[in-house]
Enzyme design. Structure first.
Site, PDB file in Angstrom:
ATOM      1  CD  GLU A 192      37.122  46.565  39.536  1.00  0.00           C
ATOM      2  OE1 GLU A 192      38.265  46.892  39.899  1.00  0.00           O
ATOM      3  OE2 GLU A 192      36.853  45.470  39.027  1.00  0.00           O
ATOM      4  CD  GLU A 267      36.896  43.501  35.589  1.00  0.00           C
ATOM      5  OE1 GLU A 267      36.640  44.680  35.285  1.00  0.00           O
ATOM      6  OE2 GLU A 267      37.938  43.154  36.171  1.00  0.00           O
TER       7      GLU A 267
END
Ligand SMILES: *[C@@H]1O[C@H](CO)[C@@H](O)[C@H](O)[C@H]1NC(C)=O
Ligand SMILES: *[C@@H]1O[C@H](CO)[C@@H](O)[C@H](O)[C@H]1NC(C)=O
Ligand SMILES: *[C@@H]1O[C@H](CO)[C@@H](O)[C@H](O)[C@H]1NC(C)=O
Ligand SMILES: *[C@@H]1O[C@H](CO)[C@@H](O)[C@H](O)[C@H]1NC(C)=O
Ligand SMILES: *[C@@H]1O[C@H](CO)[C@@H](O)[C@H](O)[C@H]1NC(C)=O
Ligand SMILES: *[C@@H]1O[C@H](CO)[C@@H](O)[C@H](O)[C@H]1NC(C)=O
Ligand SMILES: *[C@@H]1O[C@H](CO)[C@@H](O)[C@H](O)[C@H]1NC(C)=O
Length: 675
Positions: A192, A267
């Site tokens: 991320e 995810e």
């Protein structure tokens, strides 16, 4: 047959009041095409199914699991990994520890400094081996969050020297193979955070040159941005095998589709694991393919094995965060997973949209996953309010009771009967019926019909596999013991002290080279890391019960260097990415003989300070008693201050810590708390 049931339903309905709802059902049967779905491979199959996975890490989400006693620990592992038992996961994704806070704690790096290398640290190696033991074909996926400070060259970026970072990741993969016999099937970039095209290309090239040709590169474990770059850069396109998106809300973008790449929700979930969490998981497992062409979905997290008071309480497929009691909960997402995982394998194919996958006319969705001989269909009818995930916002939609007829064509037209597994979610205290085997359905002339109510999952499969694994009830839940001690002598070196949850820095069990102390706990992170969120400037580990107020604690400590210090704390708040804002009662002893009592981990709010005759290179005992609004600090049993506390210093974890990212040792940790 359809006409008959339509008449039957409309007669029944006419006896009831005619609602909008019932008219819809009748219409569906009159215009029967609406409720018939073709399951057909005659024009080919859809994308390859890559499996359902769980993510341990990002960070320290499995921390407490490894400390469970047997047989509970093996039972828990079976619920997650054993084929034909529970979640029977296809993929285990793990954090590549980076000595940095990565959501619920830090995980240890295999290289605390450039000249340090060790593959026995932490619990991810252990977890991967336990998963492989149960399912030798489970796929492994590694991804870094933070990195040890040296990787950043002082710039705080893993891309300041990409050769160095590639080498660091390659060593982790080689270590997995050499020391644990684990081949890493998938490797990511930087969780991320920004990606770097040069880094991705160099990583792929290096993997290919080092025997990892079969490892697939997933990028960028963030949103869809990389798709546009892939379309414009053929070398990047060659380097990236899989586009991994986080929390896609079941959607994908045109550019992402245009790349022609495999697309994963690498995810997802991150939702409290009650019935709504289970509903979220059921909806996205189907709809990530139906709406977004994604062929794998990975749950953050695998298992909620961290203290409830840390961020994202119970956002795992199941819960095991009481090693002291042995209690754990097999939550609904385990059985939701089973609906897909127990009847499919990675490498099978989804059927195409419209001929085996799609939305149901009255809400809900279906997917079909096949190999040459087997067919598995999963249907879900999760209503909006019963399947909300943490993010993104779920647009409004309706699901109503419906009857769906499926028409098997092509290779599947000769199927005579299908085995059926069903889950029905219930709310308001009623117990959900999860993963129950039903009577098989007969397929007549290639057709079968299912009556679907709201909030249900069905698996219809040619497979005779499937088992709802069950162990005896685990021991009952109990609070963290109020009398607790640990001399750290009963551990493997490089593991972590039971129940300690490192929030900044890394505390490992190490040999002290001192016969009286034997194994001790030592802070080993060598510098402030390349952060993923924000670590505190002082390494700290939490333990105990965050609702404790009054406690008495002591620990032996050893300062190894000048300019360092050790700390014991109580009522510590704000774990996870807010650790740098932790408040509480922190008692510090520094190597220059200064002591401090502070209300925060950053030592900005000092209650009192003074000097004590503590020498470094010698063990001493440091004690802290916190009673109501008063704290008393002691060294070697001798009180050195009693001080009153702010009114808002109420409750929190116990803590031990060090002043800086330097080594210091701890031994004979001892707590007495007032519950
Ligand atoms: C980058 O790291 C590599 C490997 O550690 C090293 O050999 C090289 O000198 C470094 N380059 C620079 C510019 O610092
Ligand atoms: C992607 O999904 C859409 C439905 O959302 C479907 O119409 C399309 O055929 C799929 N494309 C590919 C290439 O899988
Ligand atoms: C299809 O899957 C079943 C069940 O896993 C397996 O036994 C069979 O060998 C597979 N068939 C092929 C052709 O791979
Ligand atoms: C869902 O049904 C309600 C009641 O019939 C209706 O008012 C609403 O517009 C519907 N919502 C959607 C998104 O279709
Ligand atoms: C903390 O103590 C409270 C009160 O005894 C209890 O309800 C809670 O479960 C405990 N939590 C932990 C993590 O031990
Ligand atoms: C001891 O060290 C601390 C932290 O480095 C510093 O703030 C303090 O001034 C030092 N005290 C003495 C007496 O040198
Ligand atoms: C822990 O501290 C208590 C109270 O000071 C003491 O009675 C006990 O012996 C200590 N336990 C250990 C194992 O050191």
């Amino acid at each position: 047959m359809i006409k008959q049931s339509a008449t039957l339903i409309s007669t029944t309905m006419s006896m009831l009041f005619i609602s909008y709802f019932s008219i819809i059902i009748v219409l569906c049967f009159i215009q029967s095409s609406e409720c018939v779905y073709n399951i057909d491979d005659s024009s080919g199959v859809g994308r390859i199914f890559d499996g359902i996975g769980g993510l341990s890490g990002g960070g320290a989400t499995s921390r407490l699991l490894v400390n469970y006693a047997e047989p509970e620990r093996s039972h828990i592992l079976d619920y997650m990994f054993l084929p034909q038992f529970g979640a029977s996961l296809h993929i285990l994704k793990v954090e590549i520890g980076g000595d940095a806070q990565s959501t619920d704690g830090t995980e240890s790096s295999h290289m605390h400094s450039p000249d340090d290398e060790n593959y026995q640290r932490g619990y991810e190696w252990w977890l991967m081996k336990e998963a492989k033991k149960r399912n030798p074909s489970i796929k492994l996926y590694g991804l870094p969050w933070g990195f040890p400070g040296w990787i950043g060259n002082g710039n705080g970026s893993p891309y300041s020297n990409i050769t160095m970072t590639v080498d660091y990741i390659l060593r982790w993969m080689k270590g997995a193979q050499k020391y644990h016999g684990l081949y890493i099937d998938y490797i990511g970039i930087w969780n991320e955070r920004i990606y770097n095209k040069g880094y991705i290309k160099l990583l792929k090239k290096t993997l290919n040159e080092n025997g990892f040709e079969k490892t697939m590169l997933v990028a960028s474990d963030n949103k869809w941005e990389i798709s546009t770059d892939i379309l414009q850069d053929t070398e990047l396109a060659k380097a990236v095998d899989i586009i991994g998106i986080h929390y896609p809300g079941t959607k994908t973008t045109d550019d992402t589709l245009k790349t022609g790449k495999t697309i994963w929700s690498s995810e997802d979930y991150s939702t409290f694991n009650d019935e709504v969490g289970g509903g979220c998981w059921a909806r996205i497992l189907n709809q990530n393919y139906v709406n977004g062409n994604m062929t794998s979905t990975i749950s953050w997290n695998l298992i909620a094995s961290y203290y409830n008071a840390l961020p994202y309480t119970r956002n795992g497929l199941m819960t095991a965060n009481e090693p002291w009691s042995g209690h754990y909960d097999v939550d609904t997402p385990i059985w939701v997973s089973a609906h897909t995982t127990q009847f499919t394998q990675p490498g099978w194919n989804y059927l195409k949209h419209g001929s085996g996958a799609g939305h149901l006319d009255k809400g809900g969705s279906y997917v079909t996953i096949v190999n040459e001989t087997q067919l598995t269909m999963i249907i879900e009818t999760m209503s909006h309010d019963h399947s909300i995930c943490i993010r993104p916002k779920l647009p409004a939609y309706n699901v109503t009771k419906q009857t769906a007829t499926f028409h098997l064509k092509g290779t599947f037209s000769s199927i005579q009967s299908l085995n059926v597994w069903k889950s029905k979610f219930k709310y308001g205290g009623a117990k959900s019926e999860m993963f129950v085997q039903m009577q098989p359905v007969k397929v007549v002339n290639g057709e079968f019909t299912v009556n679907l109510d709201l909030d249900e999952i069905y698996t219809l499969t040619t497979s005779t596999a499937g088992k709802k694994g069950q162990y005896d009830e685990p021991p009952p839940s109990s609070p963290f013991p109020i009398i607790y001690s640990d001399n750290f002598d009963d551990y493997d070196e490089f593991s972590e002290g039971s129940n300690f949850a490192d929030q900044s820095g890394v505390f490992e069990i190490r040999q002290s080279n001192d016969a009286d102390h034997g194994l001790v706990m030592r802070q080993v992170a060598a510098s402030y890391p390349v952060i993923w969120c924000q670590d505190s400037n002082s390494p700290v580990s939490f333990i105990g019960n965050s609702s404790w107020k009054d406690v008495s604690m002591s620990v032996d400590a050893f300062l190894e260097k000048d300019g360092t210090g050790v700390m014991v704390g109580a009522r510590a708040t704000n774990g996870g990415c807010k650790i740098h804002k932790s408040h509480g009662v922190f008692f510090w002893i520094l190597s220059n003989g200064t002591y401090l009592l502070t209300a925060d981990i950053d030592k900005l709010e000092v209650y009192t300070k003074g000097t004590v005759g503590v020498a470094k290179n010698k063990w001493f005992n440091i004690g802290l008693i916190v009673m109501e609004r008063q704290a008393t600090g002691s060294i070697d049993g001798r009180d050195i201050f009693t001080h009153s506390l702010y009114e808002d210093t109420v409750n929190g974890f116990l803590a031990i810590g060090t002043l800086t990212f330097a080594p210091s040792m701890f031994d004979n940790f001892n707590i007495t708390a007032t519950a």
